[in-house]
Design a protein around this motif. Structure first.
Motif, PDB file in Angstrom:
ATOM      1  N   LYS A  35       0.867  -1.173   0.000  1.00 42.55           N
ATOM      2  CA  LYS A  35       0.000   0.000   0.000  1.00 42.55           C
ATOM      3  C   LYS A  35       0.905   1.225   0.000  1.00 42.55           C
ATOM      4  O   LYS A  35       1.702   1.414   0.923  1.00 42.55           O
ATOM      5  N   ALA A  36       0.800   2.027  -1.021  1.00 39.02           N
ATOM      6  CA  ALA A  36       1.657   3.201  -1.160  1.00 39.02           C
ATOM      7  C   ALA A  36       1.336   4.211  -0.057  1.00 39.02           C
ATOM      8  O   ALA A  36       0.178   4.371   0.329  1.00 39.02           O
ATOM      9  N   PRO A  37       2.356   4.892   0.474  1.00 48.03           N
ATOM     10  CA  PRO A  37       2.095   5.918   1.491  1.00 48.03           C
ATOM     11  C   PRO A  37       1.341   7.091   0.876  1.00 48.03           C
ATOM     12  O   PRO A  37       1.397   7.306  -0.332  1.00 48.03           O
ATOM     13  N   PRO A  38       0.612   7.855   1.703  1.00 52.35           N
ATOM     14  CA  PRO A  38      -0.124   9.005   1.168  1.00 52.35           C
ATOM     15  C   PRO A  38       0.847  10.079   0.676  1.00 52.35           C
ATOM     16  O   PRO A  38       1.978  10.159   1.144  1.00 52.35           O
ATOM     17  N   PRO A  39       0.412  10.906  -0.266  1.00 53.45           N
ATOM     18  CA  PRO A  39       1.288  11.991  -0.735  1.00 53.45           C
ATOM     19  C   PRO A  39       1.540  12.986   0.395  1.00 53.45           C
ATOM     20  O   PRO A  39       0.659  13.268   1.207  1.00 53.45           O
ATOM     21  N   PRO A  65      -0.054  17.184  13.118  1.00 50.36           N
ATOM     22  CA  PRO A  65      -1.028  17.030  12.039  1.00 50.36           C
ATOM     23  C   PRO A  65      -2.221  16.171  12.441  1.00 50.36           C
ATOM     24  O   PRO A  65      -2.116  15.292  13.300  1.00 50.36           O
ATOM     25  N   SER A  66      -3.360  16.439  11.817  1.00 47.98           N
ATOM     26  CA  SER A  66      -4.548  15.603  11.989  1.00 47.98           C
ATOM     27  C   SER A  66      -5.284  15.576  10.652  1.00 47.98           C
ATOM     28  O   SER A  66      -5.304  16.557   9.918  1.00 47.98           O
ATOM     29  N   LYS A  67      -5.866  14.414  10.350  1.00 49.07           N
ATOM     30  CA  LYS A  67      -6.598  14.263   9.092  1.00 49.07           C
ATOM     31  C   LYS A  67      -7.879  13.510   9.388  1.00 49.07           C
ATOM     32  O   LYS A  67      -7.848  12.452  10.018  1.00 49.07           O
ATOM     33  N   ASP A  68      -9.015  14.070   8.955  1.00 49.89           N
ATOM     34  CA  ASP A  68     -10.339  13.492   9.180  1.00 49.89           C
ATOM     35  C   ASP A  68     -10.597  13.257  10.667  1.00 49.89           C
ATOM     36  O   ASP A  68     -11.160  12.245  11.061  1.00 49.89           O
ATOM     37  N   GLY A  69     -10.130  14.167  11.521  1.00 44.33           N
ATOM     38  CA  GLY A  69     -10.351  14.065  12.948  1.00 44.33           C
ATOM     39  C   GLY A  69      -9.415  13.104  13.655  1.00 44.33           C
ATOM     40  O   GLY A  69      -9.519  12.908  14.862  1.00 44.33           O
ATOM     41  N   LYS A  70      -8.492  12.486  12.955  1.00 46.27           N
ATOM     42  CA  LYS A  70      -7.564  11.527  13.551  1.00 46.27           C
ATOM     43  C   LYS A  70      -6.207  12.182  13.756  1.00 46.27           C
ATOM     44  O   LYS A  70      -5.621  12.731  12.827  1.00 46.27           O
ATOM     45  N   ASP A  71      -5.707  12.129  14.994  1.00 43.89           N
ATOM     46  CA  ASP A  71      -4.411  12.696  15.324  1.00 43.89           C
ATOM     47  C   ASP A  71      -3.316  11.827  14.709  1.00 43.89           C
ATOM     48  O   ASP A  71      -3.316  10.612  14.873  1.00 43.89           O
ATOM     49  N   LEU A  72      -2.372  12.441  14.005  1.00 39.43           N
ATOM     50  CA  LEU A  72      -1.312  11.699  13.331  1.00 39.43           C
ATOM     51  C   LEU A  72       0.015  11.770  14.066  1.00 39.43           C
ATOM     52  O   LEU A  72       1.040  11.357  13.531  1.00 39.43           O
ATOM     53  N   GLY A  73       0.026  12.282  15.299  1.00 36.24           N
ATOM     54  CA  GLY A  73       1.266  12.356  16.081  1.00 36.24           C
ATOM     55  C   GLY A  73       1.852  13.747  16.074  1.00 36.24           C
ATOM     56  O   GLY A  73       1.292  14.688  15.524  1.00 36.24           O
ATOM     57  N   SER A  74       3.014  13.877  16.696  1.00 36.12           N
ATOM     58  CA  SER A  74       3.693  15.169  16.774  1.00 36.12           C
ATOM     59  C   SER A  74       5.142  15.019  16.344  1.00 36.12           C
ATOM     60  O   SER A  74       5.767  13.990  16.590  1.00 36.12           O
ATOM     61  N   LEU A  75       5.650  16.057  15.717  1.00 39.81           N
ATOM     62  CA  LEU A  75       7.040  16.100  15.293  1.00 39.81           C
ATOM     63  C   LEU A  75       7.621  17.458  15.663  1.00 39.81           C
ATOM     64  O   LEU A  75       6.958  18.476  15.527  1.00 39.81           O
ATOM     65  N   ILE A  90       4.419  15.566   6.326  1.00 38.87           N
ATOM     66  CA  ILE A  90       3.033  15.882   6.659  1.00 38.87           C
ATOM     67  C   ILE A  90       2.156  15.524   5.463  1.00 38.87           C
ATOM     68  O   ILE A  90       2.395  15.993   4.352  1.00 38.87           O
ATOM     69  N   PRO A  91       1.108  14.702   5.641  1.00 38.58           N
ATOM     70  CA  PRO A  91       0.252  14.314   4.510  1.00 38.58           C
ATOM     71  C   PRO A  91      -0.498  15.516   3.919  1.00 38.58           C
ATOM     72  O   PRO A  91      -0.990  16.375   4.644  1.00 38.58           O
ATOM     73  N   THR A  92      -0.580  15.543   2.597  1.00 38.94           N
ATOM     74  CA  THR A  92      -1.335  16.584   1.904  1.00 38.94           C
ATOM     75  C   THR A  92      -2.821  16.393   2.207  1.00 38.94           C
ATOM     76  O   THR A  92      -3.320  15.279   2.228  1.00 38.94           O
ATOM     77  N   GLY A  93      -3.529  17.486   2.455  1.00 39.85           N
ATOM     78  CA  GLY A  93      -4.948  17.428   2.785  1.00 39.85           C
ATOM     79  C   GLY A  93      -5.218  17.390   4.273  1.00 39.85           C
ATOM     80  O   GLY A  93      -6.361  17.306   4.698  1.00 39.85           O
ATOM     81  N   SER A  94      -4.174  17.467   5.092  1.00 41.68           N
ATOM     82  CA  SER A  94      -4.378  17.430   6.535  1.00 41.68           C
ATOM     83  C   SER A  94      -4.326  18.844   7.108  1.00 41.68           C
ATOM     84  O   SER A  94      -3.931  19.797   6.448  1.00 41.68           O
ATOM     85  N   ASP A 115      -3.006  22.018   1.834  1.00 41.10           N
ATOM     86  CA  ASP A 115      -3.736  21.557   0.656  1.00 41.10           C
ATOM     87  C   ASP A 115      -2.902  21.642  -0.627  1.00 41.10           C
ATOM     88  O   ASP A 115      -3.388  21.310  -1.686  1.00 41.10           O
ATOM     89  N   GLN A 116      -1.666  22.065  -0.520  1.00 41.13           N
ATOM     90  CA  GLN A 116      -0.764  22.176  -1.664  1.00 41.13           C
ATOM     91  C   GLN A 116       0.473  21.298  -1.416  1.00 41.13           C
ATOM     92  O   GLN A 116       0.795  20.994  -0.273  1.00 41.13           O
ATOM     93  N   PRO A 117       1.196  20.916  -2.471  1.00 45.35           N
ATOM     94  CA  PRO A 117       2.401  20.114  -2.259  1.00 45.35           C
ATOM     95  C   PRO A 117       3.535  20.893  -1.595  1.00 45.35           C
ATOM     96  O   PRO A 117       4.443  20.296  -1.038  1.00 45.35           O
TER      97      PRO A 117
END
Length: 173
Positions: A35-39, A65-75, A90-94, A115-117
């Protein structure tokens, strides 16, 4: 003896071929699918002093970062001598909360939509301001402000008086 060995090896080879053919025929794959990682986006944060625009080296920039209400951790990334912190994971769209912590400056925090690369964020840091207490002012005297009110209440529109009123002036905070 050699014919018996040849017959046994023939049956073993036939069984292996049949097993391989049945696995491919039914589409059974026993491994984990890739499964490819998200952009991800390239984020660059420039941290400067508000009063003179000079960069702040070695400031801590925390990305949450958080995406769709899900916490993705801290850096956390430290700024370089030019006041820049760069991150590429950081995933695009988060939505990312950026906090900046630097010695001698008030902590900064704000949410950004990625929302941009590529995203460039400029942050100007302020010196800490005097804190106002609801119970004592900064000189140790009792405060004249009501608890919970940090600034005086100012009217939004100027009031117009046609004739001078014979009442007591309104209290000011």
């Amino acid at each position: 003896m050699s014919s018996r060995r040849t017959v046994c090896s023939f049956f073993v080879l036939a069984a292996c071929i049949a097993l391989l053919a049945s696995t491919q025929a039914f589409g059974q794959y026993r491994g984990r699918k890739y499964k490819a990682p998200p952009p991800t986006s390239h984020i660059e944060v420039q941290v400067t002093k508000k009063y003179n625009g000079k960069p702040i080296p070695n400031a801590g920039v925390v990305f949450n970062p958080s995406k769709d209400g899900k916490d993705l951790g801290s850096l956390e990334v430290k700024t370089d001598p030019d006041g820049k912190a760069v991150i590429d994971v950081i995933p695009t769209g988060s939505t990312v909360r950026v906090q900046v912590i630097a010695d001698g400056f008030a902590t900064y925090g704000q949410d950004f939509l990625i929302d941009q690369p590529t995203k460039v964020i400029d942050i100007s840091m302020l010196r800490p301001q005097a804190q106002v207490s609801a119970y004592e002012d900064n000189d140790g005297k009792l405060s004249q402000r009501k608890p919970g009110v940090q600034e005086p209440i100012r009217p939004t529109q100027p009031t117009q008086q046609t004739a001078p009123a014979q009442s007591s002036p309104a209290p000011q905070f």
